[in-house]
Design a protein around this motif. Structure first.
Motif, PDB file in Angstrom:
ATOM      1  N   SER A  19       0.823  -1.213   0.000  1.00 23.13           N
ATOM      2  CA  SER A  19       0.000   0.000   0.000  1.00 23.13           C
ATOM      3  C   SER A  19       0.855   1.260   0.000  1.00 23.13           C
ATOM      4  O   SER A  19       0.529   2.253  -0.649  1.00 23.13           O
ATOM      5  CB  SER A  19      -0.929   0.018   1.227  1.00 23.13           C
ATOM      6  N   SER A  20       1.970   1.225   0.750  1.00 23.08           N
ATOM      7  CA  SER A  20       2.835   2.404   0.852  1.00 23.08           C
ATOM      8  C   SER A  20       3.740   2.572  -0.354  1.00 23.08           C
ATOM      9  O   SER A  20       4.384   3.613  -0.526  1.00 23.08           O
ATOM     10  CB  SER A  20       3.687   2.304   2.121  1.00 23.08           C
ATOM     11  N   GLY A  21       3.819   1.530  -1.203  1.00 18.64           N
ATOM     12  CA  GLY A  21       4.683   1.601  -2.375  1.00 18.64           C
ATOM     13  C   GLY A  21       6.084   1.097  -2.110  1.00 18.64           C
ATOM     14  O   GLY A  21       6.950   1.126  -2.996  1.00 18.64           O
ATOM     15  N   THR A  22       6.356   0.637  -0.879  1.00 20.13           N
ATOM     16  CA  THR A  22       7.671   0.046  -0.570  1.00 20.13           C
ATOM     17  C   THR A  22       7.910  -1.164  -1.452  1.00 20.13           C
ATOM     18  O   THR A  22       9.006  -1.371  -1.985  1.00 20.13           O
ATOM     19  CB  THR A  22       7.740  -0.352   0.924  1.00 20.13           C
ATOM     20  N   LEU A  23       6.863  -1.994  -1.577  1.00 17.67           N
ATOM     21  CA  LEU A  23       6.877  -3.081  -2.556  1.00 17.67           C
ATOM     22  C   LEU A  23       6.061  -2.608  -3.754  1.00 17.67           C
ATOM     23  O   LEU A  23       4.878  -2.296  -3.619  1.00 17.67           O
ATOM     24  CB  LEU A  23       6.259  -4.356  -1.962  1.00 17.67           C
ATOM     25  N   LYS A  24       6.673  -2.537  -4.908  1.00 21.30           N
ATOM     26  CA  LYS A  24       6.014  -1.949  -6.073  1.00 21.30           C
ATOM     27  C   LYS A  24       5.365  -3.016  -6.960  1.00 21.30           C
ATOM     28  O   LYS A  24       5.725  -4.196  -6.902  1.00 21.30           O
ATOM     29  CB  LYS A  24       7.024  -1.129  -6.891  1.00 21.30           C
ATOM     30  N   THR A  25       4.404  -2.579  -7.772  1.00 16.36           N
ATOM     31  CA  THR A  25       3.704  -3.471  -8.696  1.00 16.36           C
ATOM     32  C   THR A  25       4.708  -4.243  -9.556  1.00 16.36           C
ATOM     33  O   THR A  25       5.621  -3.666 -10.139  1.00 16.36           O
ATOM     34  CB  THR A  25       2.775  -2.650  -9.620  1.00 16.36           C
ATOM     35  N   GLY A  26       4.535  -5.565  -9.598  1.00 13.20           N
ATOM     36  CA  GLY A  26       5.406  -6.413 -10.405  1.00 13.20           C
ATOM     37  C   GLY A  26       6.685  -6.844  -9.708  1.00 13.20           C
ATOM     38  O   GLY A  26       7.423  -7.692 -10.213  1.00 13.20           O
ATOM     39  N   GLU A  27       6.951  -6.278  -8.520  1.00 15.99           N
ATOM     40  CA  GLU A  27       8.186  -6.605  -7.795  1.00 15.99           C
ATOM     41  C   GLU A  27       8.067  -7.970  -7.123  1.00 15.99           C
ATOM     42  O   GLU A  27       7.011  -8.339  -6.612  1.00 15.99           O
ATOM     43  CB  GLU A  27       8.463  -5.529  -6.744  1.00 15.99           C
ATOM     44  N   LYS A  28       9.165  -8.706  -7.121  1.00 19.39           N
ATOM     45  CA  LYS A  28       9.179 -10.036  -6.519  1.00 19.39           C
ATOM     46  C   LYS A  28       9.270  -9.936  -5.001  1.00 19.39           C
ATOM     47  O   LYS A  28      10.034  -9.131  -4.466  1.00 19.39           O
ATOM     48  CB  LYS A  28      10.361 -10.851  -7.045  1.00 19.39           C
ATOM     49  N   LEU A  29       8.466 -10.760  -4.311  1.00 10.55           N
ATOM     50  CA  LEU A  29       8.503 -10.815  -2.853  1.00 10.55           C
ATOM     51  C   LEU A  29       9.672 -11.692  -2.385  1.00 10.55           C
ATOM     52  O   LEU A  29      10.135 -12.558  -3.141  1.00 10.55           O
ATOM     53  CB  LEU A  29       7.203 -11.398  -2.309  1.00 10.55           C
ATOM     54  N   PRO A  30      10.152 -11.498  -1.157  1.00  9.87           N
ATOM     55  CA  PRO A  30      11.134 -12.447  -0.605  1.00  9.87           C
ATOM     56  C   PRO A  30      10.544 -13.864  -0.631  1.00  9.87           C
ATOM     57  O   PRO A  30       9.322 -14.037  -0.555  1.00  9.87           O
ATOM     58  CB  PRO A  30      11.331 -11.953   0.827  1.00  9.87           C
ATOM     59  N   SER A  31      11.393 -14.856  -0.704  1.00  9.17           N
ATOM     60  CA  SER A  31      10.909 -16.239  -0.777  1.00  9.17           C
ATOM     61  C   SER A  31      10.233 -16.656   0.527  1.00  9.17           C
ATOM     62  O   SER A  31      10.416 -16.016   1.574  1.00  9.17           O
ATOM     63  CB  SER A  31      12.075 -17.189  -1.064  1.00  9.17           C
ATOM     64  N   ILE A  32       9.474 -17.731   0.434  1.00  7.38           N
ATOM     65  CA  ILE A  32       8.791 -18.263   1.620  1.00  7.38           C
ATOM     66  C   ILE A  32       9.804 -18.613   2.708  1.00  7.38           C
ATOM     67  O   ILE A  32       9.594 -18.318   3.892  1.00  7.38           O
ATOM     68  CB  ILE A  32       7.936 -19.499   1.235  1.00  7.38           C
ATOM     69  N   ARG A  33      10.936 -19.209   2.321  1.00  8.87           N
ATOM     70  CA  ARG A  33      11.954 -19.604   3.312  1.00  8.87           C
ATOM     71  C   ARG A  33      12.600 -18.370   3.959  1.00  8.87           C
ATOM     72  O   ARG A  33      12.924 -18.381   5.145  1.00  8.87           O
ATOM     73  CB  ARG A  33      13.023 -20.483   2.653  1.00  8.87           C
ATOM     74  N   THR A  34      12.780 -17.316   3.175  1.00 10.24           N
ATOM     75  CA  THR A  34      13.366 -16.090   3.721  1.00 10.24           C
ATOM     76  C   THR A  34      12.454 -15.493   4.785  1.00 10.24           C
ATOM     77  O   THR A  34      12.900 -15.129   5.879  1.00 10.24           O
ATOM     78  CB  THR A  34      13.595 -15.055   2.599  1.00 10.24           C
ATOM     79  N   ILE A  35      11.157 -15.408   4.480  1.00  6.45           N
ATOM     80  CA  ILE A  35      10.194 -14.848   5.429  1.00  6.45           C
ATOM     81  C   ILE A  35      10.070 -15.745   6.655  1.00  6.45           C
ATOM     82  O   ILE A  35       9.921 -15.275   7.781  1.00  6.45           O
ATOM     83  CB  ILE A  35       8.822 -14.637   4.739  1.00  6.45           C
ATOM     84  N   GLN A  36      10.177 -17.061   6.431  1.00  6.54           N
ATOM     85  CA  GLN A  36      10.132 -18.004   7.560  1.00  6.54           C
ATOM     86  C   GLN A  36      11.253 -17.724   8.552  1.00  6.54           C
ATOM     87  O   GLN A  36      11.027 -17.694   9.770  1.00  6.54           O
ATOM     88  CB  GLN A  36      10.257 -19.438   7.021  1.00  6.54           C
ATOM     89  N   LYS A  37      12.458 -17.458   8.021  1.00 11.09           N
ATOM     90  CA  LYS A  37      13.616 -17.198   8.892  1.00 11.09           C
ATOM     91  C   LYS A  37      13.495 -15.837   9.581  1.00 11.09           C
ATOM     92  O   LYS A  37      13.843 -15.690  10.746  1.00 11.09           O
ATOM     93  CB  LYS A  37      14.906 -17.268   8.066  1.00 11.09           C
ATOM     94  N   ILE A  38      12.995 -14.834   8.831  1.00 14.05           N
ATOM     95  CA  ILE A  38      12.862 -13.482   9.402  1.00 14.05           C
ATOM     96  C   ILE A  38      11.932 -13.486  10.614  1.00 14.05           C
ATOM     97  O   ILE A  38      12.230 -12.905  11.657  1.00 14.05           O
ATOM     98  CB  ILE A  38      12.343 -12.490   8.329  1.00 14.05           C
ATOM     99  N   TYR A  39      10.807 -14.185  10.486  1.00 11.48           N
ATOM    100  CA  TYR A  39       9.788 -14.152  11.547  1.00 11.48           C
ATOM    101  C   TYR A  39       9.816 -15.378  12.459  1.00 11.48           C
ATOM    102  O   TYR A  39       9.011 -15.484  13.382  1.00 11.48           O
ATOM    103  CB  TYR A  39       8.390 -13.997  10.923  1.00 11.48           C
ATOM    104  N   ASN A  40      10.745 -16.304  12.134  1.00 12.44           N
ATOM    105  CA  ASN A  40      10.902 -17.504  12.957  1.00 12.44           C
ATOM    106  C   ASN A  40       9.571 -18.253  13.125  1.00 12.44           C
ATOM    107  O   ASN A  40       9.116 -18.543  14.229  1.00 12.44           O
ATOM    108  CB  ASN A  40      11.481 -17.155  14.333  1.00 12.44           C
ATOM    109  N   VAL A  41       8.940 -18.523  11.986  1.00 10.55           N
ATOM    110  CA  VAL A  41       7.654 -19.241  11.964  1.00 10.55           C
ATOM    111  C   VAL A  41       7.781 -20.449  11.044  1.00 10.55           C
ATOM    112  O   VAL A  41       8.811 -20.654  10.397  1.00 10.55           O
ATOM    113  CB  VAL A  41       6.510 -18.324  11.471  1.00 10.55           C
TER     114      VAL A  41
END
Length: 472
Positions: A19-41
């Motif tokens: 919503s804030s534009g930090t992640l822009k249209t068409g931009e790739k998100l971090p991988s599932i494994r990356t987010i898993q490590k960041i949030y320890n879930v």
């Protein structure tokens, strides 16, 4: 912290970044494994968060590549308008227009956006055919005999078991089988109304429901319906003294695609029960959701037996089998008597085939594939419409089902546009078909449950061009 709250928290953080534009249209998100490590879930928690974001059309997956911020999120197109409550007596069902559209449905060379059914390429036809052979081999008298008026016991049992997907507590004894959802609505209507009664419905509404109600000698009040949240409860309250029954498609209605929020469903069920006004609920599209879980029908909140819950496999599995059902609540015995009087019994063969398909777990597997295909189709259609249609086009944002509702420039008459589009072998459903009043003349419904390919995109491009030409 519970997993449910964790995945929603992660989804909300990513949504805020989009919503804030930090992640822009068409931009790739971090991988599932990356987010898993960041949030320890767990991996599953991240997957649930991504499903939540997908259900809102915020992100989309690309095979073997990952997840990207969806182009459809930053859509320049607004949602369609909400109609006004209209209680005048000037009514005219557009039967000539409906007949004209239906006359083109068998044209094989058309790009057919008009018909509200899933393309056969998305149906498990080979598996169903095997089921027919199996049932014919095992069914006593090969399905030629009569069944009890309440319907096939195996089908009723499997429908009752399936109701767990929305926290239903139905038993096989609660279900009456019918020949499709429209037939279920017919039995429900003749069970709870008498000629001259008034029924409240959504607006716009599927023209088949309109025609059926009128054919039974009933009057109709069309309630303003929001393209996201469904009927206006305030307007429903205004007409309570005038109505004898309600008939709503609460989950992904046709043609708007709106889905009534849970709190609204609870309020509607309580309100109608309090005034002893039956609710006929058409839950035809409930299993075709794009989010994490199936939305509950109003029936889930029915404590008095006042809701007649109708369903079918016509939109998910086999349109031509004409297998449907109704859970009529406190009106069950009267519904069975009406069915006995009108059709005596339902054909057992296809009921058994559908029961067998559901019994052995194939239905859920098929639905997962179907939902994914339809969701991706929806994104393709919306991108093409934004690209090729005029900038002032308004478009619905369904979170399930398979139809889009478009509102065009007020200068456009889609009944006239239809005649022009037919010359280019393109069919769609003009908006005037979805009301008894003279409105929605600049609207159209498009079915996106067809195989997406270059021809379909080219047809949408042509349709957009024809609209632009009409505005010159």
């Amino acid at each position: 912290m519970p997993r449910e709250i964790l995945y929603l928290k992660i989804a909300r953080i990513i949504e805020d970044q989009i919503s804030s534009g930090t992640l822009k249209t068409g931009e790739k998100l971090p991988s599932i494994r990356t987010i898993q490590k960041i949030y320890n879930v767990s991996i599953n928690t991240v997957k649930q968060a991504f499903l939540e974001l997908e259900s809102k059309s915020l992100i989309e997956s690309k095979p073997k590549s990952g997840f990207y911020v969806s182009h459809s999120f930053h859509s320049k197109l607004e949602l369609p308008s909400v109609s006004q409550l209209q209680l005048s007596q000037q009514e005219k069902t557009p039967e000539d227009l409906i007949s004209k559209v239906f006359n083109t449905l068998t044209h094989k060379d058309f790009t057919q956006f008009a018909l509200g059914v899933v393309d056969k390429s998305m149906l498990p036809i080979a598996k169903l055919n095997k089921g027919v052979v199996k049932v014919l081999r095992n069914l006593e008298d090969s399905g030629t005999g009569y069944e009890p008026a309440q319907g096939n016991i195996n089908l009723r049992r499997n429908i009752a078991k399936w109701s767990f997907t929305w926290d239903g507590h139905l038993t096989e004894d609660d279900i009456v089988t019918t020949s499709g959802a429209l037939n279920a609505l017919f039995y429900a209507l003749i069970t709870v109304t008498e000629p001259g009664d008034t029924v409240a419905i959504e607006s716009p509404v599927y023209f088949g429901i309109l025609q059926m109600i009128k054919s039974l000698g009933l009057h109709i009040i069309e309630l303003p319906t929001h393209p996201v949240t469904g009927i206006s409860i305030e307007d429903l309250k205004k007409v309570l003294p005038k109505i004898n029954a309600c008939c709503f498609v609460t989950n992904f209605n046709n043609p708007l695609g709106s889905c009534m929020p849970e709190e609204n469903k609870k309020e509607v069920v309580h309100l109608l029960s309090k005034h002893n006004i039956p609710l006929i609920e058409d839950d035809l599209y409930g299993d075709i959701f794009f989010g994490v879980s199936r939305p509950k029908p109003c029936k889930a909140f029915d404590e008095t037996g006042n809701v007649l819950w109708c369903g079918s496999v016509s939109k998910t599995l086999a349109p031509g089998y004409r297998v449907g059902w109704v859970a009529p609540g406190k009106f069950k015995e009267k519904t069975i008597r009406k069915k006995l009087l009108n059709t005596m019994s339902s054909p057992p063969l296809y009921q058994e085939v559908i029961a067998d398909f559901m019994e052995h777990g194939r239905y859920e597997h098929h639905l997962r594939t179907l939902r994914n295909t339809l969701y991706n189709n929806c994104l393709h259609f919306k991108k093409a419409i934004e690209k090729y249609f005029p900038e002032n086009t308004k478009i619905s944002n369904p979170q399930g089902g398979f139809v889009l509702w478009l509102e065009l420039d007020p200068k456009i008459d889609t009944a006239i546009l239809y005649d022009i589009a037919v010359q280019y072998k393109i069919g769609f459903a003009p908006g005037r078909m979805f009301t008894q009043h003279n409105r929605y003349n600049n609207c159209m419904r498009l079915n996106f449950a067809i195989k997406w390919d270059e021809k379909v995109e080219e047809s949408l491009k042509t349709l957009g061009l024809l609209i632009k030409q009409q505005l010159q």
